[in-house]
Structure formats: C-alpha cells, structure tokens
Motif scaffolding. Structure first.
Motif, short mmCIF file in Angstrom:
data_model
loop_
_atom_site.label_atom_id
_atom_site.label_comp_id
_atom_site.label_asym_id
_atom_site.label_seq_id
_atom_site.Cartn_x
_atom_site.Cartn_y
_atom_site.Cartn_z
N VAL A 117 7.53 0.19 5.24
CA VAL A 117 8.33 1.08 4.21
C VAL A 117 8.18 1.59 2.61
CG1 VAL A 117 8.41 -1.62 3.60
CG2 VAL A 117 10.29 -0.36 2.61
N ASP A 118 8.54 2.47 2.84
CA ASP A 118 8.63 3.21 1.85
C ASP A 118 9.50 2.94 0.67
OD1 ASP A 118 7.59 5.18 0.09
OD2 ASP A 118 8.66 7.52 0.94
N LEU A 119 8.65 2.75 -0.35
CA LEU A 119 9.33 1.76 -2.12
C LEU A 119 9.34 3.36 -2.69
CD1 LEU A 119 7.68 -2.14 -2.13
CD2 LEU A 119 9.77 -1.33 -0.21
N GLU B 54 1.13 -1.16 -0.10
CA GLU B 54 0.38 0.07 -0.53
C GLU B 54 0.68 1.27 0.06
OE1 GLU B 54 -3.06 0.29 -0.50
OE2 GLU B 54 -3.87 -1.88 0.08
N SER B 55 0.79 1.53 -1.48
CA SER B 55 1.78 3.09 -1.23
C SER B 55 1.72 4.31 -0.11
CB SER B 55 2.27 3.24 -2.70
OG SER B 55 0.48 4.03 -2.97
N VAL B 56 -0.14 4.63 -0.24
CA VAL B 56 -0.30 5.15 0.63
C VAL B 56 0.01 5.10 2.59
CG1 VAL B 56 -2.60 7.15 1.59
CG2 VAL B 56 -2.44 6.10 -0.67
N GLU B 57 -0.61 3.84 2.75
CA GLU B 57 -0.01 3.30 4.04
C GLU B 57 1.50 3.45 4.38
OE1 GLU B 57 -2.46 0.41 5.25
OE2 GLU B 57 -4.36 1.57 4.72
N LYS B 58 2.12 2.81 2.86
CA LYS B 58 3.84 2.70 3.42
C LYS B 58 4.11 1.00 3.61
CE LYS B 58 5.90 7.41 2.05
NZ LYS B 58 3.90 7.63 2.03
N SER C 99 -1.00 -7.27 -10.41
CA SER C 99 -1.52 -5.87 -10.33
C SER C 99 -1.29 -5.24 -9.60
CB SER C 99 -3.65 -6.32 -9.93
OG SER C 99 -3.90 -7.67 -10.54
N THR C 100 -1.70 -3.58 -10.12
CA THR C 100 -0.71 -2.57 -9.61
C THR C 100 -2.34 -1.70 -9.54
OG1 THR C 100 -0.65 -1.23 -11.90
CG2 THR C 100 1.15 -2.39 -10.73
N PHE C 101 -2.49 -0.79 -8.33
CA PHE C 101 -3.71 0.04 -8.32
C PHE C 101 -3.24 1.44 -8.31
CE2 PHE C 101 -3.79 -3.98 -6.48
CZ PHE C 101 -4.74 -4.60 -6.74
N GLY C 102 -4.05 2.65 -8.50
CA GLY C 102 -3.62 4.12 -8.80
C GLY C 102 -2.64 4.28 -9.54
N VAL C 103 -2.30 3.36 -10.16
CA VAL C 103 -1.92 4.73 -11.55
C VAL C 103 -1.97 5.85 -11.63
CG1 VAL C 103 -0.29 4.97 -13.53
CG2 VAL C 103 -0.06 2.09 -12.34
N LYS C 104 -1.50 6.95 -11.63
CA LYS C 104 -2.02 8.48 -11.78
C LYS C 104 -1.76 9.38 -13.83
CE LYS C 104 -2.80 10.07 -6.79
NZ LYS C 104 -2.67 11.11 -6.04
N SER C 105 -2.95 10.15 -14.11
CA SER C 105 -1.77 10.48 -15.58
C SER C 105 -0.55 11.48 -15.27
CB SER C 105 -3.64 11.27 -15.32
OG SER C 105 -3.08 12.37 -16.79
N SER C 106 -0.04 10.96 -15.51
CA SER C 106 1.69 11.85 -16.16
C SER C 106 1.34 13.54 -16.28
CB SER C 106 1.54 11.05 -17.15
OG SER C 106 1.33 11.29 -18.68
N ARG C 107 0.25 13.95 -16.21
CA ARG C 107 -0.55 15.26 -17.01
C ARG C 107 -1.43 15.99 -15.52
NH1 ARG C 107 0.50 18.12 -23.23
NH2 ARG C 107 2.64 16.23 -23.44
#
Length: 676
Positions: free
Chosen positions: A225-227, A199-203, A258-266
């Motif tokens: 851990v922050d990756l 979980e990237s938000v919770e690290k 699976s990946t989740f929450g990939v954001k727009s590059s602009r």
C-alpha cells in the motif's frame, strides 16, 4: 590608482555577498519516543473514557456490568512524515504491548486500534466503531489505522471476531488476517506485543504479533500500500478502543514509535566534486586585443561601482533604522517587566502558525485572535494570542504580561512567552487541548454531552481555588474583571485553567480599586460594577456565581425562552425556581439525571449567593472554596431575591441591567443603589 579603481567594485560585491548571506538549510528531524510505562500524562492526552492507573492506560471503562464506552490516547506532538517541498514520505515503526480482557466471559467486543490522523481530538463512537468514527458521520474522521477487532460486524465485512486489519478512512478493512492462525487469542487477557512497520520506498506495511517480546520473523499481515497521500506534513498518532454493552477492557502497557528518512525541506546545493565529463569547457580567449577589453571592463565597473555602493549604503541604512526602531520598542516593553517568560521572535511565531493562517484560529478574546501554533524545533504545541491593534493593545498587552508572568497556580493557563515585533504584540500560552468551558458545555454529539457532571463540579472547585489565590494569596491582589466560561480553558484532563488577563488590574490589598470605564462581558457583570465602574473582588464573585449556575443548568447567562422570543436572565430564572421550592428542576436536563444531587443543590445555592445583588452579602472566594470542599457550612440563600432600587425611586432589576450584547456603556447618570 587605476588598480584601486578596478578592484573597488569587486570589494563592494564581496561586502554585499557577506552581508546578504544565504539562509541556513532547514532540516527536518526524525521522531523517536518511548514509553516503557505510563507513569504520568506528560506528552499524551486522554480523551473520552480512557484513564491512567498504576502505569497502565485503560482505553475503556472498567465496570462489572455491561456498558458502552469509547476512549482515545494521543501523543501530543504532531509527527512530521514529510514536508511541503518534498515528495518523499518517511517510513515508520511502532511497537506496543496491550491486553484485552473480559470481566464477563459471555460479554465481548469491540477491540482497539492504532491510528495516524490529522486530528489531535479524534474520538469516535462506542460499539463497532472502535472509537475511530462517528456512528452518524462515518466519513468525518480521517485516519490510517491497524485494527485489533474482537467482534464480527457484518456492516464492516469483518471475517470473524478475532482478526486484525488495515483501515484507511473507513472500518471496511483493505486487508485482514486471522489472529487464531498463529495461536493468539486477542481476548485471552494475556499481554500481546504488536509491531507495525511501514517502508515508504517499498510501499509495504507489515504487522507482527507475539505473546513474547521477541519479534516474529514472518508478519501476520502484509499489505502492499502507498500511504504517501495520507501521510503528508504533520499527523498525530495514538490508540482508540470501544465497547458496546460489554465489559471488555483494553489496556495499553507500553509504546514506542520512530520515523525514518525524513528529508530536508530545502534542496541542497550541488556537490563540488563534479566529474570532468559534466563540465563544459570553453575555448581559450585570444591574447590579442585583451588589453582594450580589460580597459573597457575597468571603465564599466568604475562607473557601476559607486552606484552599487550607494544602493548598499541605502539598504544598510534602511535595515539599521528598522532594527533600531525594533530594539527601541523591545526596550520599551522590557522596561515594563521586572521578570518575564521567554521572548519569541516574530519569525518563529509566524512559522508556527503558518503565517497566522485562518485554519489555525481557535478563538477570539478581548486581547485579539488566538492561533494554534506548532513549534517543530521544540516539539511543542502552543496557543498564540495576537493583538488587534499594536498601539491601542499595548496597555492590555503589558497588563496581561506583567500580571501572568509573576503568578503561579495550577488552575491558571501557563504563559510561555511573548513577542513585540513588526508593530505587533503577541502572547504565547500553553495549548489547552479541550478548548474553553463555553465551547464544551454547549457542545453535543452522538455520544451525548462532552462535559459530564464530575467535570463540571471539578471546574467549579478549580475556579474557586484560583480566584482565592488571586484575591487573597498574591502579594498584590488581582481583580480579573472578565470571568466567564469562554475565558476558562480546559486541559487534557478537563481541569479548569483561568486565562485572558487583558482586563485584569493589579492593586495593593485593602485599597479600593477604581476604574473609569466599565469593562467585561454583559451577563456576567455585577450590578454595582455596571453602574459605578468599580471593580472589586466582589464583582469577580458575582461573575463566578453566574459561571457555576451555567455549569449546573447548562444555560447561558441570558437566553431565549423555550417558546417565544423573550430573553430570560439565568440568575432570575434559578431564583424563581428556588422561591417555588423547585430548585432541582434547574439542573441541566441534558444530563438525563446522571449527576450528584447534593453537589448540584450546593452549586445552585452557592451560585445564587455569589450572584446576590447586594455585594456585602456575597461570600469571599476563600469561603466559597471551603464550602465546595466541605470545610464550611453553606451560605443561607433567601427564598425571595433582593431587588435593587435607586434614590430617584426607579425600580431596577438585574434583568433590566444585563442584556445579551457583548459591549457596555458607562451610564450618563450615576444613581445610588440600595437593596430592599
């Protein structure tokens, strides 16, 4: 009239706004893939000792005797965890089922690992290195990995021989967990399902294990851990495993990711529903004097309008002329093609190669520079060949494109598309993960030779098969004219794929091809071709002979003596050993005797017969292919190598003709070549 004049600039501005539209937003996509079983090698690459059998991937060798082994499986397509314009990192989740078993219960070690890495060719050493790192370069490979370790190695501070751990760029785990604590034995041979969630938000990274397909409620390993530092831009995912003098077997049954929450590059434009509190209100403009101000504004716009209109016409004309020239060039190219693969845009290829950045260069050929390209919209990876010169390269470009587009053979590098824009010519090929034979054959590592004997023999067979197709099975015969190890690519399974047709020529069967200029690479050129500039199928056979001698001997066509500076010709060197009855000594010593003796002898003799100075004595490629498959008797090779002489009685040896230079020049005088 005045009303029209006051509105003209507004109309022009509207036209300009419509003409120069904002570019569309580029939105990145989440990645999802699922392998319920591994029925084929589509979308995955196997490296080292890993192999596929009956829908299951074995990461290490399956032997009844102790051995050391290392293998890797990698998902072919890079995963986008973030982009350059965003600090946000995607979360990910993966689930897979594996088993670790021992043929010999007293033999154990070393385990397997799931990894994320920027390198699509990662393969480490056998032993306690889990196939992740090199024993001599422990910090070379970069990765985030979850290890499933079956050996206690004090060098890496392992707690026991049955644990899991989180590793970042090192096998010294950040945190470990004892698997026995939840009643699971990694070496039991039973199927074990693992879930890894980040979980990237919770690290937070969590690992779950179970003998069943039901995910436990509590994780076995939980690490804060922050990756984000390690998951920038594109990465590859896969598995590795290793053994050291053991019979431990590592099997992978299925895998999903699976990946989740990939954001727009602009960044997106601000929303329209802005609250009233955020809007700054201006006081109303007084009515008095407003007529004069409108008049002055009208005069100003009336003067600026024609100027802007001229600018608009100039830009429109420039763009139109540029597009017309591009269309004209495209039509010129297309006119030379009856059928062809996909046409890519220059913008696509530039983006896929990061602006043709030096870091994406994977090689250089006769046509130009070769770049690795990632097409995120297609989810594929390709090789892009960019011509050195637009005008001078057009002939070679069209030759390669028109030839390859109509050829179909499993041992050819597949052509995916082309591009002719911006004054450049580009070809798009399927990416060959193992590079060229030249690079792999002479590459050594701490694990030994990358190109083992079965691969070498298979390359010789594959190359013979495709040359038979080009010479005798096509509607129009194709003479390649530049067969060499650097033009033979290797796919994920080390199968030979012939490429670089920039020097090839189409011709009708039974017609003598004549070239006014000798082309090719010194060391691979037949004597008669070097002398007369006539390319025939027999000159291709000569080059093939040199290539298979390279495969058998592990020596370049022209190389320096072990001691001294004298250059030695490979054909002459092997023939000398053959005449002395010491042919077996020509086999690559780096193989340490691990090769098939009969196959090696066959390749050496076949190489000599193909490299015979007398073109009439060389076998056809069909004959060569039949010999390699045991369908025809080998050609008899004379003990003494035939020599060449000229009508002016000047003795000439192939060693005198061939040099180590990369270029060639047409001789000023033409001599008749005789074989004595």
């Amino acid at each position: 009239m005045n009303l029209f004049s006051s509105r003209t600039p507004l109309i022009i501005f509207l036209i300009l706004l419509l003409f120069f539209k904002n570019p569309p937003l580029i939105s990145s996509q989440n990645t999802n893939f699922d392998f319920p079983s591994f029925s084929s090698l589509r979308n995955i690459s196997l490296l080292g000792d890993s192999f596929l059998r009956h829908g299951v991937i074995s990461l290490t060798k399956q032997l009844n005797v102790p051995s050391s082994s290392s293998g890797t499986v990698i998902y072919n397509h890079p995963i986008e965890f973030s982009n350059q314009d965003s600090t946000h990192i995607a979360s990910f989740s993966t689930c897979f089922t594996f088993s670790i078993n021992n043929v010999n219960p007293v033999s154990f070690g070393d385990g397997l690992a799931f990894f994320i890495t920027p390198d699509d060719r990662i393969l480490g050493s056998p032993g306690g290195y889990l196939g992740l790192v090199n024993s001599t370069l422990l910090t070379k490979n970069k990765f985030v990995a979850v290890e499933f370790d079956t050996r206690l190695d004090s060098h890496f501070n392992d707690p026991n021989e049955n644990h899991i751990g989180l590793d970042i760029d090192s096998l010294n785990s950040i945190k470990t967990a004892d698997v026995i604590s939840i009643g699971i034995d990694l070496k039991s041979g039973n199927l074990i399902t693992a879930w890894i969630d980040y979980e990237s938000v919770e690290k937070s990274l969590k690992v779950f294990l179970s003998y069943s397909g039901t995910k436990p409620f509590d994780p076995l390993l939980a690490v804060d851990v922050d990756l984000s530092e390690y998951l920038r831009e594109f990465k590859y995912v896969g598995f590795s495993a290793s053994t050291e003098g053991s019979t431990e077997i590592h099997l992978l049954e299925n895998w999903s990711f699976s990946t989740f929450g990939v954001k727009s590059s602009r960044p997106r434009f601000p929303p329209y529903n802005v609250s009233d509190n955020s809007v700054v209100r201006k006081p109303p403009i007084p009515v008095s004097g407003s007529g004069n101000k409108h008049k002055r504004l009208g005069w100003g716009l009336g003067i600026a309008g024609p100027a802007l209109f001229c600018v608009f016409l100039g830009l429109f004309g420039y763009i139109s002329v540029k597009k017309w020239k591009g269309m004209r060039m495209d039509k010129s190219i297309k006119a030379d093609l009856l059928t062809g693969p996909r046409q890519f845009s220059y913008k696509e290829l530039k983006a896929a190669t990061k602006g043709f950045h030096d870091s994406r260069i994977v090689g250089h050929g006769a046509f130009g520079t070769v770049y690795k390209a990632f097409f995120m919209s297609l989810g594929t990876m390709s090789a892009v060949k960019r011509s050195k010169h637009s005008h001078e390269g057009k002939t070679e470009f069209l030759a390669e494109l028109s030839i390859i587009a109509c050829l179909r053979h499993k041992n050819l590098v597949p052509l995916q598309g082309w591009c002719a824009e911006k004054g450049e010519l580009l070809l798009v090929y399927e990416f060959m993960p193992n590079g060229s034979v030249d690079n792999v054959l002479y590459q050594e590592s701490d694990q030994g030779l990358a190109l083992k004997w079965p691969h070498r023999y298979n390359i010789a067979v594959g190359l013979a098969s495709v040359l038979t197709y080009l010479h005798q099975e096509c509607e129009q015969q194709v003479i390649h004219r530049d067969i060499k190890t650097s033009n033979i690519m290797l796919d994920a399974n080390f199968n030979a794929r012939l490429g670089d047709f920039g020097l090839a020529r189409l011709m009708d069967h039974d017609k003598s091809p004549v070239s006014t200029l000798t082309a090719g690479t010194m060391g691979y050129l037949a004597p008669e071709y070097l002398q007369y500039g006539k390319a025939t199928e027999k000159s291709d056979v000569f080059s093939y002979g040199v290539v298979i001698l390279e495969l058998a001997c592990g020596r370049r066509p022209i190389d320096k003596e072990t001691e001294g500076q004298r250059m030695v010709n490979l054909v002459d060197w092997v023939w000398d050993l053959h005449s002395e009855g010491r042919l077996a000594e020509a086999v690559d010593r780096r193989l340490n005797g691990v090769f098939n003796v009969e196959e090696a002898k066959l390749l050496l003799l076949l190489g000599l017969s193909c490299a015979n100075p007398d073109s009439a004595e060389r076998p056809s490629m069909r004959k060569v292919f039949q010999i390699l498959n045991g369908e025809a008797e080998p050609v008899l090779v004379p003990k003494t190598k035939p020599t060449l002489s000229f009508s002016n009685h000047m003795a000439l040896n192939v060693g005198d003709i061939v040099s180590d230079s990369e270029g060639s020049q047409t001789p000023d005088h033409m001599f008749e070549i005789k074989v004595v």
